[in-house]
Every structure is written in C-alpha cells, then in structure tokens.
Design a protein around this motif. Structure first.
Motif, PDB file in Angstrom:
ATOM      1  N   VAL A   1       1.366 -11.308   4.323  1.00 40.05           N
ATOM      2  CA  VAL A   1       2.687 -10.832   4.718  1.00 40.05           C
ATOM      3  C   VAL A   1       2.546  -9.370   5.148  1.00 40.05           C
ATOM      4  CG1 VAL A   1       5.084 -10.560   4.016  1.00 40.05           C
ATOM      5  CG2 VAL A   1       3.669 -12.333   2.946  1.00 40.05           C
ATOM      6  N   TYR A   2       3.003  -9.056   6.333  1.00 34.67           N
ATOM      7  CA  TYR A   2       2.849  -7.705   6.855  1.00 34.67           C
ATOM      8  C   TYR A   2       4.126  -6.900   6.626  1.00 34.67           C
ATOM      9  CZ  TYR A   2      -1.478  -9.284   8.942  1.00 34.67           C
ATOM     10  OH  TYR A   2      -2.747  -9.773   9.112  1.00 34.67           O
ATOM     11  N   PRO A   3       4.007  -5.583   6.482  1.00 33.26           N
ATOM     12  CA  PRO A   3       5.207  -4.756   6.239  1.00 33.26           C
ATOM     13  C   PRO A   3       6.250  -4.988   7.329  1.00 33.26           C
ATOM     14  CG  PRO A   3       3.216  -3.461   5.937  1.00 33.26           C
ATOM     15  CD  PRO A   3       2.779  -4.768   6.517  1.00 33.26           C
ATOM     16  N   PRO A   4       7.454  -5.366   6.947  1.00 27.96           N
ATOM     17  CA  PRO A   4       8.483  -5.635   7.969  1.00 27.96           C
ATOM     18  C   PRO A   4       8.983  -4.343   8.607  1.00 27.96           C
ATOM     19  CG  PRO A   4       9.449  -5.749   5.795  1.00 27.96           C
ATOM     20  CD  PRO A   4       7.973  -5.551   5.589  1.00 27.96           C
ATOM     21  N   THR A   5       9.524  -4.500   9.772  1.00 32.54           N
ATOM     22  CA  THR A   5      10.219  -3.411  10.450  1.00 32.54           C
ATOM     23  C   THR A   5      11.626  -3.905  10.775  1.00 32.54           C
ATOM     24  OG1 THR A   5       9.441  -4.140  12.619  1.00 32.54           O
ATOM     25  CG2 THR A   5       8.093  -2.523  11.455  1.00 32.54           C
TER      26      THR A   5
ATOM     27  N   GLY B   1       0.815  -1.205   0.000  1.00 27.62           N
ATOM     28  CA  GLY B   1       0.000   0.000   0.000  1.00 27.62           C
ATOM     29  C   GLY B   1       0.849   1.255   0.000  1.00 27.62           C
ATOM     30  N   PRO B   2       0.223   2.403  -0.281  1.00 22.39           N
ATOM     31  CA  PRO B   2       0.994   3.643  -0.435  1.00 22.39           C
ATOM     32  C   PRO B   2       1.719   4.092   0.823  1.00 22.39           C
ATOM     33  CG  PRO B   2      -1.381   4.053  -0.415  1.00 22.39           C
ATOM     34  CD  PRO B   2      -1.218   2.581  -0.521  1.00 22.39           C
ATOM     35  N   ALA B   3       1.244   3.716   2.004  1.00 29.20           N
ATOM     36  CA  ALA B   3       1.892   4.130   3.251  1.00 29.20           C
ATOM     37  C   ALA B   3       2.661   2.981   3.901  1.00 29.20           C
ATOM     38  CB  ALA B   3       0.855   4.674   4.230  1.00 29.20           C
ATOM     39  N   LEU B   4       2.834   1.870   3.173  1.00 31.03           N
ATOM     40  CA  LEU B   4       3.528   0.686   3.691  1.00 31.03           C
ATOM     41  C   LEU B   4       2.903   0.213   5.009  1.00 31.03           C
ATOM     42  CD1 LEU B   4       7.312   1.499   3.051  1.00 31.03           C
ATOM     43  CD2 LEU B   4       5.673   0.388   1.553  1.00 31.03           C
ATOM     44  N   THR B   5       1.564   0.150   5.030  1.00 32.70           N
ATOM     45  CA  THR B   5       0.858  -0.253   6.249  1.00 32.70           C
ATOM     46  C   THR B   5      -0.080  -1.433   6.019  1.00 32.70           C
ATOM     47  OG1 THR B   5      -0.876   1.381   5.797  1.00 32.70           O
ATOM     48  CG2 THR B   5       0.943   2.065   7.233  1.00 32.70           C
ATOM     49  N   GLU B   6      -0.316  -1.825   4.772  1.00 36.05           N
ATOM     50  CA  GLU B   6      -1.281  -2.875   4.480  1.00 36.05           C
ATOM     51  C   GLU B   6      -0.573  -4.204   4.246  1.00 36.05           C
ATOM     52  OE1 GLU B   6      -3.356  -1.536   1.047  1.00 36.05           O
ATOM     53  OE2 GLU B   6      -3.885   0.402   1.936  1.00 36.05           O
ATOM     54  N   PRO B   7      -1.193  -5.323   4.642  1.00 36.62           N
ATOM     55  CA  PRO B   7      -0.569  -6.617   4.374  1.00 36.62           C
ATOM     56  C   PRO B   7      -0.608  -6.959   2.888  1.00 36.62           C
ATOM     57  CG  PRO B   7      -2.746  -6.924   5.335  1.00 36.62           C
ATOM     58  CD  PRO B   7      -2.458  -5.448   5.386  1.00 36.62           C
ATOM     59  N   LEU B   8       0.338  -7.763   2.465  1.00 34.90           N
ATOM     60  CA  LEU B   8       0.369  -8.284   1.098  1.00 34.90           C
ATOM     61  C   LEU B   8      -0.235  -9.684   1.143  1.00 34.90           C
ATOM     62  CD1 LEU B   8       1.323  -8.540  -1.861  1.00 34.90           C
ATOM     63  CD2 LEU B   8       3.564  -9.219  -0.975  1.00 34.90           C
ATOM     64  N   ASP B   9      -1.326  -9.882   0.439  1.00 32.03           N
ATOM     65  CA  ASP B   9      -1.990 -11.182   0.407  1.00 32.03           C
ATOM     66  C   ASP B   9      -1.472 -11.988  -0.773  1.00 32.03           C
ATOM     67  OD1 ASP B   9      -3.734 -10.749   2.646  1.00 32.03           O
ATOM     68  OD2 ASP B   9      -4.928  -9.410   1.382  1.00 32.03           O
ATOM     69  N   VAL B  10      -0.982 -13.175  -0.484  1.00 33.28           N
ATOM     70  CA  VAL B  10      -0.476 -14.072  -1.516  1.00 33.28           C
ATOM     71  C   VAL B  10      -1.400 -15.273  -1.587  1.00 33.28           C
ATOM     72  CG1 VAL B  10       1.517 -15.393  -2.325  1.00 33.28           C
ATOM     73  CG2 VAL B  10       1.877 -13.324  -0.971  1.00 33.28           C
ATOM     74  N   ALA B  11      -2.028 -15.460  -2.747  1.00 35.77           N
ATOM     75  CA  ALA B  11      -2.994 -16.537  -2.909  1.00 35.77           C
ATOM     76  C   ALA B  11      -2.298 -17.896  -2.896  1.00 35.77           C
ATOM     77  CB  ALA B  11      -3.771 -16.348  -4.209  1.00 35.77           C
ATOM     78  N   ALA B  12      -3.078 -18.953  -2.684  1.00 35.97           N
ATOM     79  CA  ALA B  12      -2.541 -20.305  -2.639  1.00 35.97           C
ATOM     80  C   ALA B  12      -1.764 -20.616  -3.912  1.00 35.97           C
ATOM     81  CB  ALA B  12      -3.663 -21.318  -2.439  1.00 35.97           C
ATOM     82  N   ASN B  13      -0.556 -21.183  -3.724  1.00 36.69           N
ATOM     83  CA  ASN B  13       0.302 -21.633  -4.828  1.00 36.69           C
ATOM     84  C   ASN B  13       0.758 -20.506  -5.757  1.00 36.69           C
ATOM     85  OD1 ASN B  13       0.084 -24.446  -4.061  1.00 36.69           O
ATOM     86  ND2 ASN B  13      -2.026 -24.343  -4.838  1.00 36.69           N
TER      87      ASN B  13
END
Length: 799
Positions: free
Chosen positions: A369-373, A258-270
């Motif tokens: 996957v959540y934005p790492p710190t 996301g634009p503010a690096l606050t949203e999780p990245l959803d990776v679909a199955a496979n």
C-alpha cells in the motif's frame, strides 16, 4: 429557455438498453456508473480544444490521463448546467483520449434512505447520460477533430457500463449520498489513461443517441434544460498528508509509511494492518490510493473530521480533535477489494476529512500500500482582507474562520461539507456576508439568491435549502432570504437581480400575512419553526417553546425586520405604494408584539403572549426590529446581558446579537462574547464546528463571524451607501491598543491602521481613488474624503 450556444451541435448519449438487459434489468433502476471515452488523432502539436460538457447526474473528466474537472454544477429540474474547459495544454500529436466517468443517481422516490445520491444533486430515471462538444483547431485554423457527442461525422464515442461499484447506505444524516463498495477486479483499470488502458474491448459499446442539447421545438422543455455554469470552476490542488497518528485506542495492528510518508506499507498474506493519516487541517478533496500485489485484499478507507465517540441522539462526543488515546476514529467509509497487480483506487466524488484511516486485510498474497495523496478542491475564493491587532486571540480566530468558510464553498454554499452539503438559507446569508468581507466576490452569492428564488413553492414560500431533491420549509429562513437580497444590493448596487426577485419577496410577505392571527401576530406557521440551536430548545428541535402555544415573539420580530427590508427594496425600485403597505404592516405587528409580549416586571420581552418564558433572542430581535429604540433599546440590552436565566444566542445567532449591541452603542460588550470561539481553539479545531454544545459537524461556516466583525468593526470598514458608493470607516476599539489590516470592497481594498497611545487615537487610511469616504473616529470626530485616497487623523482619547 436561452439557446445553448456551446452545445447546440451535440446530442445526449445514453447507455444502450442491451447493457442493462445483460444484467437482467430493464434499465437504470439504481445508482449507476458508466464510462465514456472518445479517441481522436492529431497530426501535429499546438492544437486548441475548448470542451463543453455536461452529464446526468455527475461526471469526472480526464484528457490523456490527466484529471481536468468535475461537474456539472448543481442545478435542478429546470436548470441543468454545463462547463467549458480549455484542455489545449493536454493534447498531443497522435492519439488522444477524452475519458468521462458518469454516475447517475436514482430518483429520490426510488432511493433507499442513505443509499441514493446526494440530496443536493438533481436526478431522474434517465441513467448515466453524457453530452459534450468541441473542435480541435490546428495552428493553421483547420479542424483536425470534432468531438461532439451524437454528431454525424464527429469522432465516435463508446461506453461501458460499470460492474464494479455498488453503493452502501450509511447511518446518521443521510443527505450526503451513499459510500462506495468497489470490486477492483471488475474495474476497467487504465481506461482513462493516455493509451486507453488495458480494458477488454468487448465490454465497450456504441452509446445510443437521444435528445438534442438545445431543447425541442414548440417550446417543449427537455429532460436536461442546459445553461452555462454561472460560477467559476472549482480548483484542484495536489496535497499530501502531514503525519501518521498513533494507534491509541485502535486495537488493529498498525503499520507505517516511514518517517517521511514515502515508503509503501507491506501487508503480508492473510494479515491486517491499519494506519491513520492526518491532513493537518479539515479539508475537502479527491483521495487517490495506489496498491500492488495479490487479488482479494479488503481495503477500508474511513474519513473523519476528528476523533470522537458515539454520543446521545447519534451525535458524537468530542474532546481534543486529535486525541487518539481517549477517542475513536469514526466516520464514513469506502470499501475496495483489490483485483491484483498494480491498481489505483479513487472515489468518484470528493470527500471531507482531516483524518483518514486505511485498513488493509490481505488475501492469500501480500499487498503493498503506497502513501495516498489527494487533490484538494473548493471554490476559488481570493483572500483580499487581513487583520492584525494587539490582542493575541484575534489572529487564530481569523485563520480558522478563513479555512471554515472556504471548506463550505463549492458549487454552492454548504451548511457542512461532511454531512449534508446542502445550501440552507440562514447559514448561507451569513456565509455570503463573510465572503463579501473576506474577498468581495459576489458570484456565488448571486447564484444562491437565484437558487432560492427558483425554489418558490405554489403556496408562496421558498424552500429552506436548495438545490435539494427533498423539499423542506423552515418559515423564518424565507425572511433571511429577503435580508440576503438586501445585503446583495448594498454590496453590489445591482438592482437588476432585485427586479427579478421582487415577485418572490411579495409572495413571501403574502404567505406570512396570511398567518396573522386575531391579535395581529403571525402564528401557527407550520413546517419546522426552527429559530436557533440552543440547549433549552432541544426538545422542540431549535424552535422556541412559544410556537407550541401560539405566536412567537422571535418569529414576529424577524417578520417586522423583513417587512422593513422589503419596503426599502421596493422603494429602491419605485414601488412606493407597496412599500408603504409593508411599513404599515410592520408598524402594526410591532405594536401588537409590544402590547402582548412586553413584561413591565422583567423589563424584557416574553417568548409569547401570556408566557413567562424569556430568551436573549426575543430581546435582540426587538432591538433589530426597532420596537425598542434609543435609550430604551440600550437599557434592554443591558438587562438582557445582566440576566443569567435566559437561553443564550448560539454562536450562529451571535451575528444578530452583535448587530443589536452595535445598534445600541454597546459594541464594547462583544469582547467577552468571543469566549466560545477562544475555548474551541483549545480543542485543536482547524475549522469551526456547527455549535459548541452539540458539535455534530466540525465545519460549519456560520461560525466564521470574525471575518465580518474584524473588518466591519475592528477596522471599521463598511458601506455607507448602496454598492459602496460611499465608504464608511468607523473603528470599534474594544480594549485593543492597535489594529491594522486590509478590507475588501467592490472598488478595491481599503487599508486601515490605528493606535491608541499616550492619550491620542491615531488613524491612517488608504482607499480607492474616486470613491467618497467618511471616517468617524471613536470620539465622534468626522473626516470627509470626497475623492478617496489617503489620509491621517488623530483626536484625544475620550474616557
């Protein structure tokens, strides 16, 4: 050995042999990870706890789930350090948990190349061991809990042997240690949290108790001779990434936080998704990545200094450092496979990066996957000095230099944080000088001097890098250590350390004296006769080609400088006869060097007797060794700068080039020599690389020369006597019209402001009270301030 007062009631804990037997192994035979924890109860708030702790080889400490610190400070076989933390603010009424993750690296002899531990970390076959001590004191003064390891009546400790982490060798420079390969489903998630986690109690065992912390009787030296940490604790500071990078040449499907690096990245199955994050600058820190979802997802985390591509000799070809369209993101990787549910992956030790690429391939279930710190870490260096001038190029050079120096300072000075993380003598001498100028802090410098003294080999020379499990000798580096010792005396005025180091100085001089050949010059030094990284010497790995044929003018001139420095140090401590002996040896070596290497035709020093090879280096060191003096030395510098066929001093060697120009009244010629630094800024660098022509590492603090030059020369602040007992101020103006700033000294900061306008040079100075000051203006006028304080002066500009 000094008594270990903060750990004398504790004993070392080790992993029971039965836990290794369950894996079919006789004991720790590789890199091993173990988890230790201690649970204790406090009846009320306000308890105090100072916890002293050490481990083999490394630990990371949490109290009630909060990260506290890492250690132990790098040591060697004879010095194993411990740290003390005040963790009172983390305690709570009721149940409390101390959790320690310990990684033991295999002995160097048992390591696969690139697959063992960092070469700078001492290791033996003992496996993951822990020692700790501390008492929880209630507000009324009574002891509520004792957490000493191996102590009867203290709170019990328990241990679990890791089953999840493996270590993967990587290509390239192999001094850093292996990267992690982790099965998340086998990790004891939450084991270090405030409630002890959700780990299976069946996997925890009582550790075995071994050696007492304070050594053995009859003078026997224990496996880990404990000493208190000699430097401050490293800082840890929460940080976030500043932006996502475009996909560029990377063909993997990309995602976004996301634009503010606050949203999780959803990776679909496979499916596979990748994302590249920019920290905004090259940094060092502990990464933390949170994931939720199904088991079996493959996560690859790549750490990179810059975008690059594979080049010659396994080095990287680099352009603009953030150019994703023309270059790839190459680097070291940690791999993690999810176990399912909510989990957080944190590599055990800090990583170096500007860019981090995260690639996730989901299994049969989706993964979020959540934005790492990350927690930035480093030596707690206080910035005291600052410089501003009328030239727009000085500010950026200063800022990049500050960042570069700080990124190469942790438990020791480091040549580079991304590759070796090793403390090399020549690099360290420069970094120490830059530290003095930026901060005045001499603690890490003292530690480095003691490290090198501890590296002394039976044949009489110190090692080129230390601490280091793999011994290495670069002979000329031993001479740079003598310079480092004299720098320390000039900075601090402390002769106590000098007295301890005098035998090592004598030993090094004696080693070199035994290398003198029939003509009176040192030759056939052996080992690695490195001198400088310049393209013309690449075939000899940075050694002057003259070393293949006999004496090297460069090495002999540095030997003369070191002999004179050693003589000065000995005179300071009353050994005048030996000092005179060293001065005579310097004189005879200088005479032989001029007789055998001077070319009347070229007006330059040859690289070696009978060789028609020349370099800037031989001329620079001939001036620094005072083989050429006065007008002859100045003319030599003029001829050197005018010659276009000489191997040029790298910017790592530029410190010595600048000193030779300053010594001969040619400092104004240095302004043009800042070109390599200014050109590097165009490449988007946030730290200085190892050198402009190879650029293997993007962070190498021997390039942080502006920290020295801008304070020492542009502001003109320098010690005029040992320990800064007299402060000298002698600005070099170059083409600048004004400069102002603050320079660190052991007595406090010195403020300087000067300008050149309307034919008048004006200067204002504020110095610590009680310290004599000598101000020398560009035209030669001198103003004395016997008691320090503030002054203003002016003089007509001399054209």
């Amino acid at each position: 050995m000094d008594k270990v007062t903060k750990l004398t009631d504790a004993r070392w804990l080790v992993v029971p042999a039965a836990l290794f037997a369950e894996r079919g192994e006789p004991g720790p035979v590789r890199n091993e990870t173990a988890y230790y924890r201690c649970r204790f109860h406090l009846p009320q708030a306000g308890a105090q706890l100072e916890l002293s702790i050490s481990a083999h080889s490394r630990y990371r400490l949490w109290v009630n789930g909060a990260p506290v610190g890492s250690g132990p400070c790098k040591g060697d076989r004879w010095r194993h350090y411990y740290e003390t933390y005040d963790v009172s603010h983390l305690l709570q009424p009721g149940a409390n948990w101390i959790a320690v993750k310990v990684v033991a690296y295999s002995p160097y002899e048992a390591q696969q190349q690139g697959g063992g531990g960092p070469f700078a970390v001492s290791a033996n076959a003992a496996g993951p061991c822990l020692v700790a001590s501390g008492r929880c004191i209630l507000p009324g003064g009574e002891t509520a809990a004792d957490v000493a390891t191996g102590k009867e009546g203290a709170a019990p400790w328990e241990v679990m042997l890791d089953r999840a982490v493996k270590w993967e060798p990587y290509g390239g420079t192999a001094f850093l240690g292996a990267m992690e390969r982790v099965e998340g489903g086998l990790l004891p998630h939450g084991w270090n949290g405030p409630d002890g986690g959700r780990t299976d109690e069946a996997h925890w065992s009582a550790p075995e108790t071994r050696w007492p912390a304070d050594g053995r009787t009859y003078g026997l030296i224990p496996p880990f001779p404990l000493l208190e940490r000699p430097i401050p604790l490293l800082y840890e500071r929460p940080r976030r990434f500043v932006r996502e990078m475009p996909r560029g040449r990377d063909g993997t499907p990309f995602g976004t936080f996301g634009p503010a690096l606050t949203e999780p990245l959803d990776v679909a199955a496979n499916e596979t998704r990748a994302i590249v994050l920019d920290a905004g600058e090259l940094t060092t820190g502990y990464l933390s990545l949170r994931l939720t979802g199904g088991a079996g997802a493959a996560v690859r985390i790549r750490y990179a200094e810059s975008y690059s591509r594979i080049g010659k000799r396994a080095f990287r070809e680099k352009g603009r450092r953030d150019d994703a369209d023309q270059y790839d993101l190459l680097g070291h990787e940690d791999h993690y496979r999810t176990g399912g549910g909510e989990e957080t992956y944190e590599p055990f030790w800090w990583r170096t990066f500007r860019f981090v690429r995260i690639e996730v391939t989901a299994g049969d279930e989706p993964v979020a996957v959540y934005p790492p710190t990350y927690r930035e870490t480093g030596y707690p260096l206080e910035e005291v000095s600052a410089v501003r001038t009328s030239a727009d190029w000085t500010g950026p050079l200063w800022d990049v230099s500050v960042r570069t120096l700080k990124r190469c300072m942790h438990e020791t000075y480091e040549d580079c944080p991304y590759y070796e993380q090793l403390q090399y003598v020549m690099d360290t001498r420069l970094q120490i000088l830059f530290t003095y100028r930026l901060s005045g802090d001499a603690r890490l410098a003292r530690r480095a001097i003691e490290d090198y003294q501890a590296s002394l080999l039976p044949e009489g020379i110190i090692q080129a890098r230390f601490p280091s499990m793999e011994p290495q000798v670069i002979p000329v580096f031993a001479l740079h250590w003598i310079f480092m010792l004299e720098d320390y005396v000039w900075q601090t005025g402390d002769t106590g350390l000098l007295l301890r180091c005098r035998p090592a100085v004598d030993s090094i001089v004696g080693w070199y004296a035994r290398k003198r050949g029939p003509h009176g010059l040192v030759e056939k030094l052996g080992y690695w006769e490195f001198f400088d990284w310049v393209p013309e010497w690449s075939d000899t790995l940075g050694a002057p080609a003259a070393t293949l044929h006999g004496p090297s003018a460069c090495h002999n001139a540095v030997f003369v400088c070191a002999l004179k420095a050693a003589a000065r140090l000995l005179r300071l401590t009353g050994r005048t006869e030996t000092a005179r002996e060293y001065e005579q040896m310097a004189e005879s070596t200088a005479e032989a060097l001029k007789r055998l290497c001077w070319s009347e035709e070229r007006g330059l020093y040859r690289e070696g007797p009978g060789l028609e090879w020349y370099s800037q280096h031989a001329q620079v060191w001939a001036v620094l060794a005072e083989i050429e003096q006065g007008k002859a030395a100045a003319s030599l510098m003029d001829r050197m700068l005018a010659a276009d066929d000489l191997p040029v001093c790298s910017y790592a060697m530029s410190f010595y080039l600048f000193r030779a120009l300053e010594k001969t009244g040619r400092y104004d010629r240095t302004e043009a020599l800042w070109k390599p630094w200014r050109e590097l800024l165009k490449l988007g660098l946030t730290t200085w690389p190892e050198d402009p022509f190879m650029q293997r590492s993007d962070c190498h603090a021997w390039g942080a020369l502006p920290l020295y030059e801008f304070t020492h020369a542009l502001l003109g602040v320098r010690p005029a006597a040992h320990g800064w007992s007299v402060i000298g101020i002698e600005p070099q103006c170059l083409s600048l019209t004004e400069a102002e700033g603050r320079a660190a000294t052991p007595h406090g900061p010195v403020d300087v402001s000067w300008s050149r306008r309307n034919g008048i040079f004006r200067i204002a100075v504020t110095t610590p009270d009680g310290v004599p000051v000598r101000v020398t203006l560009p035209g030669g006028k001198t103003v004395e301030m016997p008691g320090g304080g503030a002054m203003m002066a002016e003089e007509p500009i001399v054209l």
